[in-house]
Design an enzyme around this catalytic site. Structure first.
Site, mmCIF file in Angstrom:
data_model
loop_
_atom_site.group_PDB
_atom_site.id
_atom_site.type_symbol
_atom_site.label_atom_id
_atom_site.label_comp_id
_atom_site.label_asym_id
_atom_site.label_seq_id
_atom_site.Cartn_x
_atom_site.Cartn_y
_atom_site.Cartn_z
ATOM 1 N N CYS A 1 1.697 3.305 2.550
ATOM 2 C CA CYS A 1 1.963 4.491 3.383
ATOM 3 C C CYS A 1 3.346 4.581 4.040
ATOM 4 C CB CYS A 1 0.948 4.570 4.519
ATOM 5 S SG CYS A 1 -0.773 4.367 4.055
ATOM 6 N N HIS B 1 3.074 7.882 11.702
ATOM 7 C CA HIS B 1 3.289 6.555 11.084
ATOM 8 C C HIS B 1 4.763 6.186 10.921
ATOM 9 C CE1 HIS B 1 1.537 3.465 7.986
ATOM 10 N NE2 HIS B 1 1.727 2.957 9.193
HETATM 11 CA CA CA Z 1 -1.366 5.809 2.053
#
Ligand code: CA
Length: 479
Positions: free
Chosen positions: A86, A144
């Site tokens: 990610c 994130h």
């Molecule tokens: Ca991911």
């Protein structure tokens, strides 16, 4: 009068004011519109398998709205992200640069007190770049890219934000029990924070995916005069596997419970896409809106029951299953309908394509690695968009480089491999031994590229305990 007719009337009046131009059809409006900056929407999903959308052949999960992006636009069969998990993949996408250039080489830890844990301030996001062409910008969903207040989306070029700062989140509002980041006591407590609207915590009652879709639709309504850039970052279908009966009931034909929940989560995203497309059509914005759809990495098959189809490997791998993702773009005003592009493209290209079609020259802060895909899609440029693409899982020492049909792969354990992806999409036939010279040439190229990257600038998810020892005040609320 409906909204579409009202908009047309507004344009007529505008045109008359500009000198009485005679426009007799919506087609002629289309020509005038060519230079109107498009709205840009990136729909980024999380851990979706390559074979889990209808446009890549999925049979057990229907995704009619996601498929519209590919069917009414362009499908990339060889669409990649720049990292197999990610955080770094998102850092690449949002900057248009290989994230190794600025040392974002690991999945960041959830560390709200640490200004170094996230996207460094040296980097310009696509939102900040598009603001130079007067775009309004919003980030919705998973961030994130840093939980410290200096790394908040509103500090990184976004005018608005609705979502959460951590690398994942639980889906049911009753599980969002933490009033803010500083109530967390462990990495995965970040999944339980209340949602943020800009800097304020909100009381949200909807299933997370539905809440994000609702915000997207309402933003389009509010900023319909555009241009706007929306980074819609769904955390579905990342774990935990959680879905509501509304979506689960669609999948009685799937007997495996986990796959059924996964399918329901994908279906919720599909409904979101449907609502977005409907709103764009209602407001007569569909033609001049560029919508991208992709996953941030390949499916972690055993974890969330995703399916990468014929691709080898899974999330985390530099085999195709980790890095090749469902990838499509639609922009009816300027792109063909139903086109399939087989040459390799990468998520980094989204930045370049958006910036170079923003209706105004934009000088980016940093040199970007992606390219404007428009001339490659429209056939104006015949050569390949990229001489090479590369991936490096830094801590594991695994890497890969693709040039044309050929991809070299090097794993610390398995060693050197070479595949012809056009003949062998599943990376089953290792041709390294009989192509030693080619391997060496591409490995040399990899090393030259790697020499221009920075070492990691922060500890990652796998260093959680070490980080805790080094930062005993990890969860302390700043004074
Ligand atoms: Ca991911």
């Amino acid at each position: 009068m409906n909204m579409k007719k009202l908009k047309q009337l507004q344009r007529w009046l505008y045109c008359l004011l500009l000198g009485g131009c005679f426009v007799t059809s919506t087609q002629a409006f289309g020509q005038n519109q060519e230079k109107t900056p498009p709205n840009v929407i990136i729909v980024l999903v999380d851990d979706l398998g390559y074979a889990d959308v209808g446009f890549n052949g999925c049979k057990d999960i229907l995704t009619p709205n996601i498929d519209r992006i590919a069917n009414e636009g362009v499908k990339f069969t060889n669409g990649y992200v720049s990292y197999a998990v990610c955080g770094p993949s998102r850092a690449g996408l949002i900057t248009g640069r290989y994230q190794g250039r600025f040392g974002f080489r690991r999945n960041p830890l959830f560390a709200p007190n640490d200004p170094a844990m996230g996207l460094p301030l040296s980097e310009e996001t696509l939102a900040a770049a598009l603001k130079k062409a007067y775009y309004k910008t919003i980030a919705i969903g998973k961030w994130h890219l840093g939980a410290h207040h200096t790394l908040h989306p509103l500090k990184r070029g976004f005018d608005d934000f609705y979502g959460f700062l951590s690398g994942g989140h639980r889906y049911f509002p009753e599980e969002w029990t933490l009033a803010d980041e500083y109530e967390a006591r462990s990495q995965f407590d970040g999944y339980k924070t209340m949602l943020l609207r800009n800097y304020e915590r909100v009381e949200e009652n909807a299933y997370l995916t539905d809440a994000l879709s609702r915000e997207a639709v309402s933003y389009i309504e509010k900023y319909q005069d555009g241009p706007f850039f929306m980074y819609l970052s769904y955390n579905a279908p990342h774990t935990p596997l959680q879905a509501t009966p509304k979506y689960l009931d669609r999948f009685d034909h799937i007997k495996d419970k986990r796959r059924k929940t996964y399918a329901a989560m994908v279906s919720a995203v599909d409904d979101g896409l449907g609502a977005i497309l409907e709103k764009l059509e209602e407001l007569d914005l569909r033609e001049n809106t560029m919508i991208w759809f992709l996953s941030d990495n390949g499916g972690p098959e055993p974890n969330n029951s995703s399916d990468n189809g014929v691709l080898r490997g899974k999330k985390g791998d530099v085999y195709e299953g980790g890095i090749r993702v469902p990838f499509a773009v639609s922009w009816p005003a300027s792109l063909p309908k139903g086109k399939v592009i087989d040459q390799p493209v990468i998520s980094l290209d989204i930045f370049a394509t958006a910036v170079e079609n923003a209706g105004k020259p934009i000088r980016t802060k940093n040199k970007i690695d992606g390219v404007n895909l428009m001339p490659f899609i429209n056939g104006k440029k015949k050569k390949q968009a990229h001489d090479w693409l590369f991936w490096h899982k830094y801590d594991q020492g695994n890497y890969a480089l693709r040039q044309g049909d050929i991809k070299i792969v090097n794993y610390q354990k398995q060693g050197k491999m070479l595949f012809n992806l056009t003949k062998d999409i599943s990376e089953n036939q290792d041709l390294a031994e009989e192509n030693e010279q080619t391997f060496d040439k591409l490995q040399k190229q990899f090393k030259q590229i790697e020499a221009k990257m920075k070492p990691p600038i922060f500890l990652g998810l796998m260093h959680n305990e070490e980080y805790d020892k080094l930062h005993p005040k990890r969860w302390h609320r700043p004074k």
